[in-house]
Design a protein around this motif. Sequence first.
Motif, PDB file in Angstrom:
ATOM      1  N   SER A 151       0.832  -1.210   0.000  1.00 29.64           N
ATOM      2  CA  SER A 151       0.000   0.000   0.000  1.00 29.64           C
ATOM      3  C   SER A 151       0.862   1.254   0.000  1.00 29.64           C
ATOM      4  N   VAL A 152       0.923   1.892  -1.161  1.00 29.60           N
ATOM      5  CA  VAL A 152       1.644   3.149  -1.304  1.00 29.60           C
ATOM      6  C   VAL A 152       0.615   4.274  -1.331  1.00 29.60           C
ATOM      7  N   ASP A 153       0.884   5.331  -0.599  1.00 26.15           N
ATOM      8  CA  ASP A 153      -0.094   6.399  -0.396  1.00 26.15           C
ATOM      9  C   ASP A 153      -0.202   7.282  -1.642  1.00 26.15           C
ATOM     10  N   THR A 154      -0.967   6.798  -2.597  1.00 25.31           N
ATOM     11  CA  THR A 154      -1.167   7.466  -3.884  1.00 25.31           C
ATOM     12  C   THR A 154      -2.649   7.800  -4.049  1.00 25.31           C
ATOM     13  N   PRO A 155      -2.999   8.602  -5.052  1.00 23.02           N
ATOM     14  CA  PRO A 155      -4.417   8.869  -5.315  1.00 23.02           C
ATOM     15  C   PRO A 155      -5.232   7.603  -5.538  1.00 23.02           C
ATOM     16  N   MET A 156      -4.649   6.572  -6.166  1.00 22.10           N
ATOM     17  CA  MET A 156      -5.378   5.320  -6.375  1.00 22.10           C
ATOM     18  C   MET A 156      -5.740   4.676  -5.041  1.00 22.10           C
ATOM     19  N   LEU A 157      -4.791   4.627  -4.102  1.00 18.05           N
ATOM     20  CA  LEU A 157      -5.075   4.037  -2.794  1.00 18.05           C
ATOM     21  C   LEU A 157      -6.060   4.894  -2.016  1.00 18.05           C
ATOM     22  N   GLN A 158      -5.883   6.193  -2.071  1.00 25.63           N
ATOM     23  CA  GLN A 158      -6.800   7.091  -1.359  1.00 25.63           C
ATOM     24  C   GLN A 158      -8.229   6.942  -1.870  1.00 25.63           C
ATOM     25  N   ALA A 159      -8.383   6.705  -3.163  1.00 25.96           N
ATOM     26  CA  ALA A 159      -9.721   6.487  -3.719  1.00 25.96           C
ATOM     27  C   ALA A 159     -10.345   5.211  -3.172  1.00 25.96           C
ATOM     28  N   SER A 160      -9.525   4.196  -2.933  1.00 23.94           N
ATOM     29  CA  SER A 160     -10.062   2.950  -2.367  1.00 23.94           C
ATOM     30  C   SER A 160     -10.540   3.166  -0.937  1.00 23.94           C
ATOM     31  N   PHE A 161      -9.824   3.971  -0.174  1.00 21.67           N
ATOM     32  CA  PHE A 161     -10.283   4.292   1.182  1.00 21.67           C
ATOM     33  C   PHE A 161     -11.590   5.080   1.124  1.00 21.67           C
ATOM     34  N   ALA A 162     -11.683   5.997   0.186  1.00 26.85           N
ATOM     35  CA  ALA A 162     -12.878   6.848   0.082  1.00 26.85           C
ATOM     36  C   ALA A 162     -14.127   6.033  -0.220  1.00 26.85           C
TER      37      ALA A 162
ATOM     38  N   ALA B  76     -14.849   3.212   1.107  1.00 23.55           N
ATOM     39  CA  ALA B  76     -15.239   2.464   2.308  1.00 23.55           C
ATOM     40  C   ALA B  76     -16.273   3.240   3.116  1.00 23.55           C
ATOM     41  N   ALA B  77     -17.067   2.490   3.893  1.00 22.31           N
ATOM     42  CA  ALA B  77     -18.064   3.137   4.752  1.00 22.31           C
ATOM     43  C   ALA B  77     -17.402   4.036   5.779  1.00 22.31           C
ATOM     44  N   ASP B  78     -16.224   3.645   6.248  1.00 18.67           N
ATOM     45  CA  ASP B  78     -15.454   4.423   7.222  1.00 18.67           C
ATOM     46  C   ASP B  78     -14.054   4.641   6.657  1.00 18.67           C
ATOM     47  N   PRO B  79     -13.838   5.692   5.847  1.00 19.32           N
ATOM     48  CA  PRO B  79     -12.536   5.882   5.208  1.00 19.32           C
ATOM     49  C   PRO B  79     -11.362   5.939   6.184  1.00 19.32           C
ATOM     50  N   ALA B  80     -11.530   6.642   7.292  1.00 24.10           N
ATOM     51  CA  ALA B  80     -10.431   6.737   8.261  1.00 24.10           C
ATOM     52  C   ALA B  80     -10.122   5.376   8.858  1.00 24.10           C
ATOM     53  N   GLY B  81     -11.174   4.613   9.160  1.00 22.92           N
ATOM     54  CA  GLY B  81     -10.978   3.273   9.696  1.00 22.92           C
ATOM     55  C   GLY B  81     -10.325   2.345   8.696  1.00 22.92           C
ATOM     56  N   ALA B  82     -10.697   2.491   7.413  1.00 21.80           N
ATOM     57  CA  ALA B  82     -10.088   1.663   6.371  1.00 21.80           C
ATOM     58  C   ALA B  82      -8.598   1.966   6.242  1.00 21.80           C
ATOM     59  N   ARG B  83      -8.262   3.234   6.318  1.00 16.56           N
ATOM     60  CA  ARG B  83      -6.844   3.605   6.225  1.00 16.56           C
ATOM     61  C   ARG B  83      -6.072   3.034   7.416  1.00 16.56           C
ATOM     62  N   HIS B  84      -6.625   3.171   8.625  1.00 15.63           N
ATOM     63  CA  HIS B  84      -5.950   2.663   9.815  1.00 15.63           C
ATOM     64  C   HIS B  84      -5.743   1.151   9.717  1.00 15.63           C
ATOM     65  N   ALA B  85      -6.786   0.424   9.283  1.00 10.05           N
ATOM     66  CA  ALA B  85      -6.665  -1.027   9.161  1.00 10.05           C
ATOM     67  C   ALA B  85      -5.606  -1.408   8.138  1.00 10.05           C
ATOM     68  N   ASN B  86      -5.515  -0.655   7.068  1.00  9.14           N
ATOM     69  CA  ASN B  86      -4.523  -0.945   6.048  1.00  9.14           C
ATOM     70  C   ASN B  86      -3.110  -0.725   6.572  1.00  9.14           C
ATOM     71  N   VAL B  87      -2.912   0.355   7.296  1.00  4.91           N
ATOM     72  CA  VAL B  87      -1.593   0.620   7.886  1.00  4.91           C
ATOM     73  C   VAL B  87      -1.159  -0.546   8.765  1.00  4.91           C
ATOM     74  N   GLN B  88      -2.107  -1.115   9.512  1.00  3.82           N
ATOM     75  CA  GLN B  88      -1.778  -2.195  10.443  1.00  3.82           C
ATOM     76  C   GLN B  88      -1.336  -3.469   9.743  1.00  3.82           C
ATOM     77  N   ARG B  89      -1.574  -3.574   8.446  1.00  2.53           N
ATOM     78  CA  ARG B  89      -1.143  -4.763   7.709  1.00  2.53           C
ATOM     79  C   ARG B  89       0.349  -4.728   7.394  1.00  2.53           C
ATOM     80  N   HIS B  90       0.988  -3.621   7.670  1.00  6.97           N
ATOM     81  CA  HIS B  90       2.400  -3.456   7.327  1.00  6.97           C
ATOM     82  C   HIS B  90       3.232  -3.420   8.609  1.00  6.97           C
ATOM     83  N   PRO B  91       4.077  -4.417   8.855  1.00  4.48           N
ATOM     84  CA  PRO B  91       4.838  -4.465  10.098  1.00  4.48           C
ATOM     85  C   PRO B  91       5.648  -3.206  10.400  1.00  4.48           C
ATOM     86  N   LEU B  92       6.079  -2.476   9.399  1.00  2.00           N
ATOM     87  CA  LEU B  92       6.832  -1.244   9.667  1.00  2.00           C
ATOM     88  C   LEU B  92       5.929  -0.102  10.111  1.00  2.00           C
ATOM     89  N   GLY B  93       4.625  -0.309  10.128  1.00  2.00           N
ATOM     90  CA  GLY B  93       3.721   0.622  10.786  1.00  2.00           C
ATOM     91  C   GLY B  93       3.378   1.878  10.021  1.00  2.00           C
TER      92      GLY B  93
END
Length: 245
Positions: A176-187, A189-206
């Motif tokens: 997950s690279v923070d690009t417009p394509m990824l941001q559109a996928s979060f948008a 979601a029913a809860d965009p902020a929650g979707a972003r947080h959950a995605n960050v948690q999938r990456h061990p480097l945080g």
Amino acid sequence: MSDTAMHGRVALVTGAASGIGAAVVARLRADGATVATLDQVASDGGQASAIADLRSAEAVTAAIGQLRAAVGPFDALVHCAGICPAGGTLAHDDAVWLDVYSVNVLGALRVIRLVVPDMRGRDGSIVLVSSINARFATPGLAAYAASKAALEELARTAALEFAADGIRVNTIAPASVDTPMLQASFARAADPAGARHANVQRHPLGRLGTPADAAELALFLASPRSSWITGAVFPLDGGAGVTRR
């Protein structure tokens, strides 16, 4: 890295208008390259730019001809362009799948066909941007994931076929690279902020990756610094591929 490895070399960057592509353009130029940019919308940052839809072989041929006339033959290609429609395995009809393959797989091939003749005998380098989804089951992005798996196999085969001409072919597989394509996928979601947080948690480097992270690896692979590397797929995933979660 020094700022001289790409001096005197000419690079073509596709998908250059935003995200990873735009960061690659800036990084290559900072390292001394002459950069031509290609996208389906206007892009800047390079010494020359052209517009083309990768679905059209005729448009791509005309655009790359225009760019070659402006900057000369190409030593490197960094292919970042692609589309990512949401949808599971049964969500779309044939037209959508064919469209994704036309852009993400045949689009790459259309560009490669045109630049390989330039690269023969010039230590050419081709870098294709794939995705972590090429090697993990990806519910909700079926066509995209399948197309990226096909792109990686195209890269491996091309690496063997072009090796005798001194042309290297490698692939970057970002998570997950923070690009417009990824941001559109979060948008979506029913809860965009929650979707972003959950995605960050999938990456061990945080954290999410940045376009600059991808550009640094693309620079290395495009440049003579990686002259004994070909046919490889490089994860760029903050550790996500170690433990998919």
